[in-house]
Design an enzyme around this catalytic site. Structure first.
Site, PDB file in Angstrom:
ATOM      1  N   HIS A  98     -11.176   7.770  -0.009  1.00  0.00           N
ATOM      2  CA  HIS A  98     -10.490   7.584  -1.303  1.00  0.00           C
ATOM      3  C   HIS A  98      -9.439   8.405  -1.509  1.00  0.00           C
ATOM      4  O   HIS A  98      -8.750   8.251  -2.659  1.00  0.00           O
ATOM      5  CB  HIS A  98     -11.627   7.993  -2.139  1.00  0.00           C
ATOM      6  CG  HIS A  98     -11.845   6.994  -3.557  1.00  0.00           C
ATOM      7  ND1 HIS A  98     -12.987   7.218  -4.341  1.00  0.00           N
ATOM      8  CD2 HIS A  98     -10.735   6.399  -3.928  1.00  0.00           C
ATOM      9  CE1 HIS A  98     -12.568   6.282  -5.364  1.00  0.00           C
ATOM     10  NE2 HIS A  98     -11.150   5.667  -5.092  1.00  0.00           N
ATOM     11  N   HIS A 123     -18.916   9.879  -7.450  1.00  0.00           N
ATOM     12  CA  HIS A 123     -18.221  11.425  -7.451  1.00  0.00           C
ATOM     13  C   HIS A 123     -17.165  11.133  -8.506  1.00  0.00           C
ATOM     14  O   HIS A 123     -16.863   9.957  -8.930  1.00  0.00           O
ATOM     15  CB  HIS A 123     -17.434  11.879  -6.249  1.00  0.00           C
ATOM     16  CG  HIS A 123     -18.831  11.541  -5.049  1.00  0.00           C
ATOM     17  ND1 HIS A 123     -18.979  10.383  -4.289  1.00  0.00           N
ATOM     18  CD2 HIS A 123     -19.531  12.511  -4.660  1.00  0.00           C
ATOM     19  CE1 HIS A 123     -19.725  10.777  -3.636  1.00  0.00           C
ATOM     20  NE2 HIS A 123     -20.300  12.074  -3.834  1.00  0.00           N
ATOM     21  N   ASP A 125     -14.054  12.792  -8.037  1.00  0.00           N
ATOM     22  CA  ASP A 125     -12.908  12.916  -7.086  1.00  0.00           C
ATOM     23  C   ASP A 125     -11.860  13.621  -8.036  1.00  0.00           C
ATOM     24  O   ASP A 125     -10.622  13.270  -8.014  1.00  0.00           O
ATOM     25  CB  ASP A 125     -12.385  11.452  -6.645  1.00  0.00           C
ATOM     26  CG  ASP A 125     -13.299  10.813  -5.667  1.00  0.00           C
ATOM     27  OD1 ASP A 125     -14.223  11.703  -5.236  1.00  0.00           O
ATOM     28  OD2 ASP A 125     -13.191   9.824  -5.322  1.00  0.00           O
ATOM     29  N   HIS A 138     -10.205  13.369  -0.147  1.00  0.00           N
ATOM     30  CA  HIS A 138     -10.860  12.228  -0.911  1.00  0.00           C
ATOM     31  C   HIS A 138     -11.683  12.597  -2.168  1.00  0.00           C
ATOM     32  O   HIS A 138     -11.931  11.788  -3.015  1.00  0.00           O
ATOM     33  CB  HIS A 138     -11.700  11.216  -0.003  1.00  0.00           C
ATOM     34  CG  HIS A 138     -13.172  12.059   0.491  1.00  0.00           C
ATOM     35  ND1 HIS A 138     -14.104  11.178   0.919  1.00  0.00           N
ATOM     36  CD2 HIS A 138     -13.346  13.166   0.583  1.00  0.00           C
ATOM     37  CE1 HIS A 138     -15.415  11.845   0.982  1.00  0.00           C
ATOM     38  NE2 HIS A 138     -14.829  13.201   0.738  1.00  0.00           N
TER      39      HIS A 138
END
Ligand SMILES: NC(=[NH2+])NCCC[C@H](N)C(=O)O
Ligand SMILES: [Mn+2]
Ligand SMILES: [Mn+2]
Length: 298
Positions: A98, A123, A125, A138
């Site tokens: 990601h 998540h 992030d 990520h």
């Protein structure tokens, strides 16, 4: 919706510091993305893959693992995305971990002044090098797009911030680090955790989310981390978290999103074939891509 789609593969795993997710683009292609989109009537172009270095070439640790390499690959990605949009095409980016959202969003935001983002993920992030428990980039990509974190990530593409908090929703969150929770509260980010999805239902969540991300924006980007789904339905991901969005809910969400006709770009990330069962997660990704691009049973 734009009927010309350009697929861009990003065999990136440095942002997750874990092998396998670099094979995501191949797995999604193998699962039949081209056939799916051509059958739906799109003019499809596969631009191939961005060049990403192998982790074995480097020994690196610290707050931002593989920073230099992640930045270089994301700069290339931002350019590729920007070029396709400039050519009047819809960029569909296949990850890869990601961290590539930084490059995708940099490329899109160059063309779309006020960009809305739907971030599907277990998540947030939303870490920076200071709050990250892992040093894995990520887990920092959405923060970077908002202007938080390492300068190289924040200013990638030559401008920042790429996003405003009020134009973003996170859907599916169930694993947030303390620093991420603090940032969410500080900037008032709208997060639909599994609690809201269970309570309101996915249809209502999507209606609200779409309203918010398209209210004051000129286009919406979909950043879909396959770990947003429950690991039962999407086992091939590097950071699975139980209690996720079901196969059915995820399709419903993307069908509603397709009906709203607001997308200008999309990315599907974190498919890890090494951890998968017979390419099931890549298969799910292709089916979800179908729904996001208007596939219906009748
Ligand atoms: N894109 C992802 N799968 N991110 C997982 C991040 C996990 C954890 N929050 C971290 O910062 O390391
Ligand atoms: Mn993610
Ligand atoms: Mn995730």
């Amino acid at each position: 919706m734009n009927d010309k789609i350009s697929v861009i593969g990003v065999p990136m795993d440095l942002g997750a510091d874990r092998r396998g997710v670099d094979m995501g683009p191949s797995a999604i292609r193998y699962a039949g993305i081209a056939k799916k989109l051509e059958r739906l009537g799109f003019d499809l172009k596969d631009t191939g893959n961005i060049n990403v270095p192998q982790p074995e070439m480097y020994v690196e640790a610290g707050k931002y693992k593989y920073l230099e390499q992640v930045v270089k690959a994301n700069e290339q990605l931002a350019e590729a995305v920007s070029k396709e949009i400039g050519d009047g095409r819809f960029p569909l980016v296949l990850g890869g971990d990601h961290s590539i959202a930084i490059g995708t969003i940099a490329g899109v935001a160059k063309h779309v002044q006020n960009l809305g983002v739907i971030w599907f993920d277990a998540h947030g992030d939303l870490n920076t090098g200071e709050t990250s428990p892992s040093g894995n980039i990520h887990g920092m990509s959405l923060a970077a797009c908002l202007g938080y974190g390492h300068e190289r990530l924040v200013s990638l593409g030559g401008f920042f911030p790429k996003l405003k908090p009020e134009n973003i929703v996170i859907i599916g969150a169930r694993d947030l680090d303390p620093g991420e929770r603090a940032l969410i509260k500080e900037i008032g980010l709208n997060v639909y955790t599994m609690h809201e999805i269970d309570k309101l239902g996915m249809a209502r969540v999507m209606e609200e989310a779409i309203k918010q991300v398209s209210r004051e924006t000129d286009g919406v980007h979909l950043s879909l981390d396959l770990d947003g789904l429950d690991p039962h339905d999407a086992p091939g991901v590097g950071t699975p978290v139980i209690g996720g969005i079901s196969y059915r809910e995820s399709h419903l969400a993307l069908e509603i999103l397709a009906e709203a006709d607001v997308l200008v770009s999309a990315e599907f990330v974190e498919v890890n074939p090494i951890l998968d069962r017979e390419n099931a997660t890549a298969q799910v990704a292709v089916e979800l891509i179908g729904s996001a691009f208007g596939e219906k049973l009748l």
